[in-house]
Design an enzyme around this catalytic site. Structure first.
Site, PDB file in Angstrom:
ATOM      1  N   ASP A 185       0.827  -1.205   0.000  1.00  0.00           N
ATOM      2  CA  ASP A 185       0.000   0.000   0.000  1.00  0.00           C
ATOM      3  C   ASP A 185       0.872   1.269   0.000  1.00  0.00           C
ATOM      4  O   ASP A 185       1.921   1.302   0.635  1.00  0.00           O
ATOM      5  CB  ASP A 185      -0.860  -0.046   1.273  1.00  0.00           C
ATOM      6  N   GLU A 219       1.759  -0.180  -4.823  1.00  0.00           N
ATOM      7  CA  GLU A 219       0.848   0.920  -5.175  1.00  0.00           C
ATOM      8  C   GLU A 219       1.722   2.164  -5.253  1.00  0.00           C
ATOM      9  O   GLU A 219       2.251   2.624  -4.240  1.00  0.00           O
ATOM     10  CB  GLU A 219      -0.238   1.093  -4.124  1.00  0.00           C
TER      11      GLU A 219
HETATM   12  C1  GLC Z   1      -4.402   2.901  -0.500  1.00  0.00           C
HETATM   13  C2  GLC Z   1      -5.601   2.000  -0.579  1.00  0.00           C
HETATM   14  C3  GLC Z   1      -6.815   2.775  -0.187  1.00  0.00           C
HETATM   15  C4  GLC Z   1      -6.635   3.303   1.208  1.00  0.00           C
HETATM   16  C5  GLC Z   1      -5.325   4.086   1.328  1.00  0.00           C
HETATM   17  C6  GLC Z   1      -4.980   4.335   2.753  1.00  0.00           C
HETATM   18  O1  GLC Z   1      -4.478   3.940  -1.397  1.00  0.00           O
HETATM   19  O2  GLC Z   1      -5.708   1.470  -1.861  1.00  0.00           O
HETATM   20  O3  GLC Z   1      -7.980   2.014  -0.283  1.00  0.00           O
HETATM   21  O4  GLC Z   1      -7.713   4.138   1.545  1.00  0.00           O
HETATM   22  O5  GLC Z   1      -4.260   3.355   0.797  1.00  0.00           O
HETATM   23  O6  GLC Z   1      -4.589   3.149   3.364  1.00  0.00           O
END
Ligand code: GLC
Length: 540
Positions: free
Chosen positions: A207, A271
């Site tokens: 993440d 991500e």
């Molecule tokens: C990432 C996740 C999202 C979440 C954020 C904070 O972007 O994909 O769903 O709200 O992290 O953890």
């Protein structure tokens, strides 16, 4: 696993297709309105038939669900809503039996404020775990220590009255950010990675990779300028100190070493919501950081030939040798591509799937992409995403892309029992569902299946070099290797591409599969085709 005969075997995550499962909305086996692990086990048939090589599960760990699993209170235990650790082990075993890998989601940037680490950290300034989070004194006026803003709007700092300091959070106040300068935090996460890898987990989606390390001196972010992207301008500042620090690469190298230490190396997919030049850096030297990094410039671009071609060309040029792209068009945070790109128009959905599944790199489908599922409107009283609750009606949040998977028509949509209220409304399962599409050779689902099958059959679609081909306005044409040509007419007008010789392997409307092309390929608006020169019987 897929019967490859290449001289140098490709790692599975390069040659395969990944699929994101949002567990809460995939399939509800115990009829409580919430999807669960046994529900996923019950639908492995679908994923295996589709041709998926690995699934990534959005968080299944213990969470108070302020941010639906992305606020973790225990990294090494299964959320009771989803089942038990025994259920998880069954899922991994059954998936592996079918040759499918299982990736989990790990959230290292922040924990839940209910995580025992944070509870201890906030208990006193002198607690040994104080240093696990980012605590700082108020500024001279008693305000936050610096100007950082959170992704939810407002300061990225919350004052803790009993201890007289602020703690930092890039997201909601219930998601305090960890202090990654602290060696104990690093060691704790090594253990978390090992815990799951040792259980057979094949990798992690990490993440918000870009945010994990903050400026050690907590310097103010500089103001946004007119040249910045709209989202940066909306926040009023460039997040160059509250995240996006170069030191994150040390951390990624550490995790890659750990992942590579397994006999079958585990895969790390990040991500990485950053521009392409920064994206390239997340691959390190091409072999020592992330294996795959999500391409947000692609995900956030319109379905426009010039724009998407530009993103792909720039990505191809920027990535270090040995690095491998990842392409996705939807996820649990973004409007589904069927709505965002295609406005629900079947031809556009089909053309988009053709390009997504034919690019050089690993495609990552989000559950429902394979049936062209669109966003479902969620009424205000049904909202579950805190961002939607906060910003309605300016922004309705992310519930519309998280509604349950429609497996078949009828009440409950095959997601849950007819009399059970799902945690989010179902949308209209009669309009778009797996069962109806599975038996329709002209469906989006069968197109997705056939494109994935083609990838498995044609080595060039997996590994062949990408090369753009000059094409009329509105048309995106590219070669994969020497013999595959993909042409997508992403426009409202008919288009013609000259110099095309060969045969159509898959056409987006299926009506032209097998058609020979002798020089001129005509495509109707929003039609796409995968063509091959030669006899079409090329071996692997
Ligand atoms: C990432 C996740 C999202 C979440 C954020 C904070 O972007 O994909 O769903 O709200 O992290 O953890």
């Amino acid at each position: 696993m897929s019967g490859r005969s290449d001289a140098q075997p490709e790692p599975w995550w390069r040659s395969g297709v990944l699929y994101q499962v949002y567990p809460r909305s995939f399939a509800d086996s115990n009829v409580d309105g919430v999807g669960d692990l046994q529900g996923i086990v019950g639908h492995l048939d679908h994923l295996e038939w589709l041709g998926v090589d690995g699934i990534w599960l959005s968080p299944v760990t213990v969470s108070p669900d302020v941010d639906w699993g992305y606020d973790v209170a225990d990294y090494c235990a299964v959320h009771p809503d989803f089942g038990t650790m025994a259920d998880f082990d069954v899922l991994v075993a059954r998936a592996h039996d079918r040759g499918m890998r299982v990736l989990l989601d790990v959230v290292p940037n922040h924990t839940s404020d209910r995580h025992p680490w944070f509870v201890q950290s906030r208990s006193s300034r002198d607690h040994p775990m104080r240093e696990w989070y980012l605590w700082a004194d108020p500024d001279a006026d008693g305000g936050p220590p610096n100007n950082w803003v959170s992704s939810c709007g407002g300061p990225a700092w919350t004052f803790d009255q009993p201890t007289g300091q602020y703690y930092m959070h890039n997201h909601f106040p219930e998601q305090p950010d960890l202090n990654w300068w602290n060696d104990e935090v690093r060691a704790a996460f090594d253990e978390i990675f090992r815990f799951w890898f040792d259980r057979g987990v094949d990798g992690f989606r990490i993440d918000v990779c870009n945010l994990i390390i903050k400026d050690a001196d907590l310097r103010d972010n500089p103001p946004a300028t007119e040249d910045d992207d709209l989202d940066v301008q909306l926040f009023g500042q460039r997040p160059v100190f509250s995240g996006n620090r170069p030191e994150v690469h040390d951390l990624l190298r550490r995790w890659r070493r750990l992942a590579d230490s397994y006999a079958e190396p585990r895969v790390l997919i990040g991500e990485t919501p950053v521009p392409i030049d920064a994206l390239a850096r997340f691959y390190g030297d091409g072999s020592d950081e992330l294996n795959l990094a999500f391409n947000f410039p692609f995900l956030t671009a319109p379905l426009d030939a010039d724009t998407l071609r530009g993103v792909v060309e720039d990505t191809e040029a920027a990535l270090p040798a040995g690095a491998w792209p990842a392409w996705t068009a939807s996820n649990h945070d973004m409007s589904r591509f069927s709505s965002r790109w295609a406005d629900g128009e079947p031809e556009r959905i089909r053309a988009a799937l053709v390009v997504l599944l034919c690019l050089r790199g690993t495609p990552v489908l989000y559950q429902g992409d394979e049936i062209g599922l669109g966003d479902s409107a969620v009424a205000r009283e049904d909202l579950r995403d805190p961002l939607g609750v906060l910003y309605w009606p300016v922004y309705a949040g992310r519930d519309a892309m998280r509604t349950p998977m429609p497996w078949r028509a009828g009440p409950g949509g095959g997601f849950t029992a007819p009399g059970t209220r799902p945690w989010l409304p179902m949308g209209d399962p009669a309009a778009c569902n797996v069962e109806a599409q599975r038996t329709d050779p002209g469906s989006v689902l069968v197109l997705a299946h056939d494109l994935i099958t083609l990838r498995r059959e044609r080595a060039e679609l997996r590994t062949g070099a990408y090369r753009s081909v000059p094409a009329p306005a509105g048309v995106w044409a590219f070669r994969r290797g020497d013999r595959i040509l993909v042409v997508a007419n992403l426009s409202d007008d008919p288009a013609t591409l000259d110099g095309v010789e060969g045969r159509i392997l898959v056409s987006s409307d299926r009506g032209r599969d097998g058609e020979g092309i002798g020089g001129r390929l005509r495509l109707s608006p929003w039609a796409a085709a995968v063509t091959a020169t030669g006899t079409g019987t090329q071996a692997e």
